[in-house]
Design a protein around this motif. Structure first.
Motif, PDB file in Angstrom:
ATOM      1  N   UNK A 174      -9.973  -0.348  14.637  1.00  0.00           N
ATOM      2  CA  UNK A 174     -11.136   0.275  14.012  1.00  0.00           C
ATOM      3  C   UNK A 174     -12.278   0.434  14.994  1.00  0.00           C
TER       4      UNK A 174
ATOM      5  N   UNK B  59      -0.083  12.231   2.200  1.00  0.00           N
ATOM      6  CA  UNK B  59      -0.963  11.211   2.758  1.00  0.00           C
ATOM      7  C   UNK B  59      -0.143  10.278   3.633  1.00  0.00           C
ATOM      8  N   UNK B  60      -0.697   9.901   4.764  1.00  0.00           N
ATOM      9  CA  UNK B  60      -0.003   8.981   5.660  1.00  0.00           C
ATOM     10  C   UNK B  60      -0.680   7.622   5.561  1.00  0.00           C
ATOM     11  N   UNK B  61       0.114   6.611   5.328  1.00  0.00           N
ATOM     12  CA  UNK B  61      -0.435   5.260   5.180  1.00  0.00           C
ATOM     13  C   UNK B  61       0.085   4.383   6.293  1.00  0.00           C
ATOM     14  N   UNK B  62      -0.790   3.560   6.835  1.00  0.00           N
ATOM     15  CA  UNK B  62      -0.388   2.667   7.914  1.00  0.00           C
ATOM     16  C   UNK B  62      -0.931   1.278   7.638  1.00  0.00           C
TER      17      UNK B  62
ATOM     18  N   UNK C  95      -5.717   0.095  -2.698  1.00  0.00           N
ATOM     19  CA  UNK C  95      -5.362  -1.004  -1.807  1.00  0.00           C
ATOM     20  C   UNK C  95      -6.583  -1.790  -1.361  1.00  0.00           C
TER      21      UNK C  95
ATOM     22  N   UNK D   7      -4.741  11.103  -4.084  1.00  0.00           N
ATOM     23  CA  UNK D   7      -4.635  10.445  -2.780  1.00  0.00           C
ATOM     24  C   UNK D   7      -5.787   9.476  -2.563  1.00  0.00           C
TER      25      UNK D   7
ATOM     26  N   UNK E  18      -5.423   6.463  -4.836  1.00  0.00           N
ATOM     27  CA  UNK E  18      -4.358   5.584  -4.349  1.00  0.00           C
ATOM     28  C   UNK E  18      -4.785   4.811  -3.120  1.00  0.00           C
ATOM     29  N   UNK E  19      -5.516   5.489  -2.260  1.00  0.00           N
ATOM     30  CA  UNK E  19      -5.985   4.814  -1.043  1.00  0.00           C
ATOM     31  C   UNK E  19      -6.937   3.689  -1.414  1.00  0.00           C
TER      32      UNK E  19
ATOM     33  N   UNK F  37     -10.060   3.494   5.967  1.00  0.00           N
ATOM     34  CA  UNK F  37      -9.612   2.327   6.719  1.00  0.00           C
ATOM     35  C   UNK F  37     -10.067   1.085   5.983  1.00  0.00           C
TER      36      UNK F  37
ATOM     37  N   UNK G 262       0.793  -1.241   0.000  1.00  0.00           N
ATOM     38  CA  UNK G 262       0.000   0.000   0.000  1.00  0.00           C
ATOM     39  C   UNK G 262       0.817   1.278   0.000  1.00  0.00           C
TER      40      UNK G 262
ATOM     41  N   UNK H 224      -8.607  19.998   3.203  1.00  0.00           N
ATOM     42  CA  UNK H 224      -8.836  21.361   3.689  1.00  0.00           C
ATOM     43  C   UNK H 224     -10.330  21.539   3.804  1.00  0.00           C
TER      44      UNK H 224
ATOM     45  N   UNK I 268      -4.607   1.762   6.802  1.00  0.00           N
ATOM     46  CA  UNK I 268      -5.250   3.050   7.060  1.00  0.00           C
ATOM     47  C   UNK I 268      -4.537   4.112   6.245  1.00  0.00           C
ATOM     48  N   UNK I 269      -5.302   4.900   5.555  1.00  0.00           N
ATOM     49  CA  UNK I 269      -4.725   6.022   4.820  1.00  0.00           C
ATOM     50  C   UNK I 269      -5.320   7.306   5.374  1.00  0.00           C
ATOM     51  N   UNK I 270      -4.475   8.227   5.771  1.00  0.00           N
ATOM     52  CA  UNK I 270      -4.955   9.534   6.211  1.00  0.00           C
ATOM     53  C   UNK I 270      -4.731  10.517   5.081  1.00  0.00           C
ATOM     54  N   UNK I 271      -5.811  10.922   4.448  1.00  0.00           N
ATOM     55  CA  UNK I 271      -5.698  11.846   3.327  1.00  0.00           C
ATOM     56  C   UNK I 271      -5.902  13.258   3.865  1.00  0.00           C
ATOM     57  N   UNK I 272      -4.888  14.117   3.773  1.00  0.00           N
ATOM     58  CA  UNK I 272      -5.073  15.476   4.292  1.00  0.00           C
ATOM     59  C   UNK I 272      -6.102  16.219   3.447  1.00  0.00           C
TER      60      UNK I 272
ATOM     61  N   UNK J  28       0.414  18.781   2.625  1.00  0.00           N
ATOM     62  CA  UNK J  28       0.759  17.641   3.457  1.00  0.00           C
ATOM     63  C   UNK J  28       0.596  16.359   2.652  1.00  0.00           C
TER      64      UNK J  28
END
Lengths: 316, 280
Positions: free
Chosen positions: A218, A117-120, B94, B87, B90-91, B116, A82, B136, B130-134, A115
């Protein structure tokens, strides 16, 4: 390595035509001679020029690392899918419920209006053959280097062991086969915590609070999602464009600027802060790749690239 | 302000992924509008997009098994978020083998759309990505610029040919000139033309059919052979066509002579409107 690889470029052709391969060193003319003995009396000789060089050997011992993870390479290969291919660093650690967490690591950008994207990725303990680490430990290392090793290990159906210690100490990725064993040593980012007084000691095993804060399972609640207070702050800001009215937000713990390397190393990116821990290996730098053949009695060959920093085990 | 939604059906998930892929191809940055019944992806008439606008609408109940939202206030029960479209796609990429997908508006030091995904796993424990998409959050005072564009009174309205065919024609034309003329009439004929000093190339599409006209007066007044045309930047048309991966259920092109061309598509249950203005 490119010229060496070009000799073995087409595996399919090699398997069909090559009967024997002889590799020898011609010291007089400084050539590595690779001779492919093929069918029908065809013999292909490749003379690769080489240069003697000095390379430092990193001193490391997997047995000294308190934390170990072991899983089939396939599990880890799927785990990094991912993440964007361009991602440089990733944080690996143990989160709640002994789940193994991989999280994209973002450096603090000067231009923080855009910013990333943060993926976990969170994997259960059951997918691992061995998990010897407490909740909260974490290291950050270069993902790009790991991908290369993973693809090799996956194709050979091997398991990968990750031996690691505190942030800043090298992490050792090991694979083993009947024919070879390999140790892949990566530097990890050390994380200075401005709130803690005793940062000097590199032996201190620091927990990584960012994993515990963010890798909640979750839950269908909004405990973390206090968007309303954010909205109130935004609406009451006077006379600004909507996008600039964001209240200033403190960085989460752990997303601190990484420790900069010692004076000798080459860096891919500029680091401004002075090193707080002398002798710490430079972050984000691939150190060396050691492959030892179990069959050969000689010691492991040197890695191809010089390693430009002091031993992690060096005295002071 | 809250938003949370869940998709459990694989077909819905794939469809939503396809929609986000299309949006990512059409607009680098877009606005996501969340309301109790719908989701909209909006690109409004900005200098940045060269005057192109987009309005994509889907009914949330066609996708989400759970959907809860609370807007800024009871009177303004909507949420407008600006995000980088890539974003989201892409999220969602997965989520190909996902058991469930959840989207939530969160505040992780800055507002995020958290996606998620619970993946199917061989072992008993599932894997969670988990993807956190910033994002605004767009304040209420800017909402007026992001409303559904009014469909202009068009001179000609015509059904489009197979988009793939149109796209390959336009792709080749792009090599010759950036200036494309799109013209159509009420006789089911559509032409794509480029004109340079050396060469003129025209591709004719015939027997396309025209949708029934809204007002009867208009149908009598206009000569069915007469073409309405718009001169547009070929790259904008190509970007629009490249974003359509499948042939839509319905595709209509509305032309306002020398002003604007409006594409009105329906992909199963997702509607897409795309406006390309005339070159000035």
């Amino acid at each position: 390595m490119k010229s060496f690889l070009s000799v073995f470029r087409s595996l399919a052709m090699l398997e069909k035509t090559v009967e024997k391969c002889c590799i020898s060193l011609n010291g007089r003319s400084s050539r590595l001679v690779v001779q492919l003995h093929c069918k029908y009396g065809v013999r292909k000789t490749h003379n690769l020029s080489f240069q003697d060089c000095e390379s430092l050997q990193a001193v490391f011992d997997p047995a000294l690392c308190p934390h170990v993870l072991r899983a089939p390479a396939r599990v880890l290969g799927e785990a990094v899918l991912p993440f964007p291919p361009a991602l440089a660093e990733v944080t690996l650690g143990i989160g709640h419920g002994r789940r193994v967490i991989l999280r994209s690591y973002q450096e603090e950008e000067a231009d923080s209006t855009i910013k990333a994207m943060v993926t976990e990725m969170s994997i259960g303990e059951e997918d691992f053959q061995q998990l010897q680490a407490q909740e909260g430990v974490a290291i950050t290392f270069c993902l790009k280097e790991l991908r290369g090793l993973l693809s090799f290990a996956e194709s050979a159906n091997l398991s990968l062991s990750i031996h690691f210690d505190a942030p800043g100490r090298p992490a050792i990725f090991a694979i083993e086969d009947s024919l070879l064993n390999g140790h892949f040593v990566l530097a990890t980012l050390s994380e200075p915590y401005p709130h803690s007084q005793d940062l000097r000691s590199p032996e201190l095993c620091r927990p990584a609070p960012q994993l515990q804060a963010h890798s909640t399972p979750l839950l269908d609640d909004f405990a973390n999602d206090d968007i309303d207070s954010y909205m109130i702050a935004m609406e009451t800001t006077v006379g600004c464009e909507g996008s600039r009215a964001l209240p200033s937000l403190s960085l989460p713990p752990g997303l601190q600027p990484p420790c900069s390397p010692g004076p000798h190393s080459e860096e891919e990116e500029d680091e401004d802060e002075p090193s707080t821990v002398p002798g710490t290996p430079p972050p984000k730098k691939f150190r060396s790749l050691f492959f030892g053949s179990i069959l050969a009695p000689a010691h492991s060959p040197q890695g191809p690239r010089p390693v430009l920093a002091e031993d992690s085990e060096g005295e002071g | 302000m809250k938003f949370r939604a869940k998709i459990v059906d694989a077909a819905c998930l794939n469809h939503f992924t396809r929609v986000s892929n299309m949006i990512a191809k059409l607009a680098k940055t877009c606005t996501l509008r969340i309301s109790p019944d719908k989701l909209n992806f909006i690109l409004s008439d900005k200098l940045a997009s060269g005057g192109v606008s987009m309005w994509c609408e889907l009914e949330q109940e066609n996708f989400f098994s759970e959907f809860q939202m609370e807007g800024i206030s009871a009177a303004n029960n909507e949420i407008y978020l600006e995000l980088t479209s890539e974003n989201l796609s892409r999220a969602l990429k997965t989520a190909q083998n996902a058991r469930a997908l959840k989207i939530k508006l969160t505040n992780k030091h800055y507002p995020c759309l958290t996606v998620s995904i619970e993946l199917l796993s061989v072992s008993s424990s599932s894997r969670i990505v988990t993807h956190d998409i910033p994002v605004k959050v767009i304040p209420r005072r800017l909402w007026k610029d992001l409303q559904e564009p009014t469909v202009p009174d068009s001179d000609v309205s015509i059904y489009l040919p197979v988009l793939k065919t149109m796209k390959s024609v336009v792709e080749k034309m792009k090599n010759i000139s950036n200036h494309l003329i799109i013209e159509a009439n009420l006789n089911g004929e559509l032409n794509l033309k480029i004109e340079t000093e050396l060469v003129c190339v025209t591709t004719h599409f015939k027997d396309l059919g025209n949708p029934p006209l809204a007002s009867e007066n208009a149908s009598q007044a206009r000569n069915p052979e007469q073409m309405a045309e718009v001169h547009i930047d070929i790259r904008k048309l190509l970007q629009f066509l490249a974003g359509q991966q499948a042939n839509p259920t319905k595709a209509v092109c509305n032309i306002v002579n020398n002003k604007i061309v409006h594409f009105d598509l329906l992909h199963e249950d997702v509607s897409l409107q795309y406006f390309i203005p005339a070159l000035s």
